[in-house]
Design an enzyme around this catalytic site. Structure first.
Site, PDB file in Angstrom:
ATOM      1  N   TYR A 280       0.832  -1.201   0.000  1.00 20.21           N
ATOM      2  CA  TYR A 280       0.000   0.000   0.000  1.00 20.21           C
ATOM      3  C   TYR A 280       0.863   1.247   0.000  1.00 20.21           C
ATOM      4  O   TYR A 280       2.074   1.181   0.195  1.00 20.21           O
ATOM      5  CB  TYR A 280      -0.959  -0.002   1.209  1.00 20.21           C
ATOM      6  CG  TYR A 280      -0.301   0.332   2.536  1.00 20.21           C
ATOM      7  CD1 TYR A 280       0.516  -0.576   3.184  1.00 20.21           C
ATOM      8  CD2 TYR A 280      -0.513   1.572   3.143  1.00 20.21           C
ATOM      9  CE1 TYR A 280       1.110  -0.260   4.397  1.00 20.21           C
ATOM     10  CE2 TYR A 280       0.076   1.895   4.360  1.00 20.21           C
ATOM     11  CZ  TYR A 280       0.888   0.967   4.981  1.00 20.21           C
ATOM     12  OH  TYR A 280       1.476   1.286   6.175  1.00 20.21           O
TER      13      TYR A 280
ATOM     14  N   LYS B 159       6.530  -1.858   1.918  1.00 20.03           N
ATOM     15  CA  LYS B 159       5.333  -1.303   2.568  1.00 20.03           C
ATOM     16  C   LYS B 159       4.161  -2.271   2.372  1.00 20.03           C
ATOM     17  O   LYS B 159       3.292  -2.062   1.510  1.00 20.03           O
ATOM     18  CB  LYS B 159       5.027   0.091   2.004  1.00 20.03           C
ATOM     19  CG  LYS B 159       4.132   0.928   2.918  1.00 20.03           C
ATOM     20  CD  LYS B 159       4.197   2.382   2.520  1.00 20.03           C
ATOM     21  CE  LYS B 159       3.178   3.245   3.217  1.00 20.03           C
ATOM     22  NZ  LYS B 159       3.288   3.294   4.668  1.00 20.03           N
TER      23      LYS B 159
ATOM     24  N   GLU C 207      11.544   2.534  14.577  1.00 17.19           N
ATOM     25  CA  GLU C 207      10.690   3.596  14.019  1.00 17.19           C
ATOM     26  C   GLU C 207       9.364   3.563  14.757  1.00 17.19           C
ATOM     27  O   GLU C 207       9.139   2.710  15.616  1.00 17.19           O
ATOM     28  CB  GLU C 207      10.486   3.395  12.511  1.00 17.19           C
ATOM     29  CG  GLU C 207       9.785   2.109  12.164  1.00 17.19           C
ATOM     30  CD  GLU C 207       9.657   1.864  10.660  1.00 17.19           C
ATOM     31  OE1 GLU C 207       9.469   2.828   9.905  1.00 17.19           O
ATOM     32  OE2 GLU C 207       9.714   0.690  10.265  1.00 17.19           O
TER      33      GLU C 207
ATOM     34  N   LEU D 215      10.997   1.374   7.416  1.00 17.34           N
ATOM     35  CA  LEU D 215      10.476   1.859   6.140  1.00 17.34           C
ATOM     36  C   LEU D 215      11.234   3.129   5.742  1.00 17.34           C
ATOM     37  O   LEU D 215      11.445   3.999   6.594  1.00 17.34           O
ATOM     38  CB  LEU D 215       8.984   2.173   6.272  1.00 17.34           C
ATOM     39  CG  LEU D 215       8.311   2.558   4.962  1.00 17.34           C
ATOM     40  CD1 LEU D 215       8.111   1.332   4.076  1.00 17.34           C
ATOM     41  CD2 LEU D 215       6.977   3.234   5.207  1.00 17.34           C
TER      42      LEU D 215
HETATM   43  N1  PDD Z   1       2.642   5.184   7.382  1.00 19.56           N
HETATM   44  N2  PDD Z   1       7.188   3.858   9.133  1.00 19.56           N
HETATM   45  C1  PDD Z   1       6.069   3.116   9.024  1.00 19.56           C
HETATM   46  C2  PDD Z   1       6.028   1.781   9.684  1.00 19.56           C
HETATM   47  C3  PDD Z   1       4.969   3.604   8.290  1.00 19.56           C
HETATM   48  O1  PDD Z   1       3.860   2.868   8.160  1.00 19.56           O
HETATM   49  C4  PDD Z   1       5.041   4.901   7.709  1.00 19.56           C
HETATM   50  C5  PDD Z   1       3.908   5.465   6.895  1.00 19.56           C
HETATM   51  C6  PDD Z   1       6.230   5.653   7.863  1.00 19.56           C
HETATM   52  C7  PDD Z   1       6.399   7.017   7.259  1.00 19.56           C
HETATM   53  O2  PDD Z   1       6.535   6.920   5.851  1.00 19.56           O
HETATM   54  P1  PDD Z   1       6.062   8.097   4.879  1.00 19.56           P
HETATM   55  O3  PDD Z   1       6.784   9.313   5.310  1.00 19.56           O
HETATM   56  O4  PDD Z   1       6.475   7.640   3.532  1.00 19.56           O
HETATM   57  O5  PDD Z   1       4.567   8.242   5.048  1.00 19.56           O
HETATM   58  C8  PDD Z   1       7.282   5.092   8.575  1.00 19.56           C
HETATM   59  C9  PDD Z   1       1.470   5.586   6.629  1.00 19.56           C
HETATM   60  C10 PDD Z   1       1.241   7.054   6.662  1.00 19.56           C
HETATM   61  C11 PDD Z   1       0.291   4.761   7.098  1.00 19.56           C
HETATM   62  O6  PDD Z   1       0.487   3.572   7.340  1.00 19.56           O
HETATM   63  O7  PDD Z   1      -0.832   5.279   7.183  1.00 19.56           O
END
Ligand code: PDD
Length: 287
Positions: free
Chosen positions: A33, A149, A182, A207
């Site tokens: 996703y 992801k 994270e 991620l």
């Molecule tokens: N989450 N780490 C994890 C485990 C994440 O699921 C996310 C993003 C991030 C931040 O990545 P980015 O800056 O590319 O959004 C780090 C999204 C927002 C979600 O699951 O809704």
């Protein structure tokens, strides 16, 4: 206003949008996703998220459901049909629906594609950012490919729920060595006691956040010192500032961890400045 979802070639009322019970996303978490933030009806960090989506599909050998150009059109159309001005777009691609069997389904099985969009007023996040949020720690019990992801988010769900039950906004996951990996849905940052920005180096255990990458560029442009190096929970407790980044939270200052106040208990100047710079840039460059 009625919401609309895109499901396998059709725009359908959100309440009636469904996928098959033998979808591999449902049965095996066999899917990936992405999430984009939306400003003024346009998507922020568009290319970064699109490129990571394709990398996630390639790593798992899930065929792309359509060309990048077509996907871009459908994403825009989903935002438009839902009249989202400020909010989020979500895309999920799974290995499709097939009789339940662990190996990949026969070649030619079409991937499942779902896109949704929803409003999320920036004012809500701004109110949290003005006060700063609480975070808690949680053991990182995820698999070894957190750089992909995937929709296999059960450990992340358990971590976020634990945070919620303790009145915190986010859980920072901690590995066997006592180092923060994270957040459950965010990347973790501190300004350490020496004033140096720190965020964990992006190997397969975190991620590679698109917001993280954008903020790294802003940090460099500001001439701030940054080390991509892991930190312990104790280092968070003695840090000057802490914050996290994501497409849904942008840059969010944190003011306590496991109940211990960070810095002076207020959103720090660096986090506050980076939030403002990131929001300006994301809005300006959104497409
Ligand atoms: N989450 N780490 C994890 C485990 C994440 O699921 C996310 C993003 C991030 C931040 O990545 P980015 O800056 O590319 O959004 C780090 C999204 C927002 C979600 O699951 O809704």
């Amino acid at each position: 206003m009625s919401r609309v979802a895109y499901v396998n070639g059709q725009y359908v009322p959100h309440g009636q949008a469904t996928v098959h019970i033998e979808d591999r996303g449902f049965q095996f978490s066999d899917g990936v996703y992405e999430v984009w933030s939306v400003f003024d009806g346009r998507m922020a960090d568009f290319d970064g998220h699109m490129t990571r989506l394709h990398r996630s599909m390639d790593e798992l050998r899930i065929p792309a459901p359509m060309s990048r150009e077509s996907l871009t059109r459908v994403l825009h159309e989903t935002v438009r049909r839902n009249r989202v001005n400020e909010g989020l777009v979500y895309i999920q691609v799974t290995r499709g629906a097939a009789r339940r069997d662990h190996p990949f389904p026969p070649e030619g099985t079409p991937p499942t594609l779902v896109i949704t969009a929803r409003s999320l007023p920036l004012s809500k996040g701004n109110a949290s950012a003005a006060k700063g949020v609480a975070i808690v720690t949680h053991p990182d019990i995820r698999w070894g490919r957190c750089d992909i992801k995937t929709v296999g988010l059960l450990p992340n769900v358990l971590a976020k729920q634990a945070a919620k039950e303790k009145g915190a906004a986010e859980a920072w996951m901690v590995d066997d060595m006592g180092l923060v990996t994270e957040g459950s849905s965010t990347n973790a940052w501190i300004v350490d006691k020496d004033g140096k920005l720190r965020t964990r180096d992006a190997q397969s255990n975190i991620l590679r956040g698109i917001t993280r990458a954008a903020v790294i560029k802003l940090v460099e442009a500001e001439g701030l010192e940054l080390e991509e190096r892991a930190f312990t929970v104790d280092e968070v407790k003695t840090a000057r500032e802490a914050f996290y980044t994501s497409a849904s939270g942008y840059v969010m200052p944190a003011v306590s961890i496991d109940g211990v106040v960070i810095g002076d208990g207020k959103p720090g100047p660096i986090a506050t400045k980076l939030r403002s710079k990131y929001l300006d840039q994301a809005r300006r460059d959104a497409i």
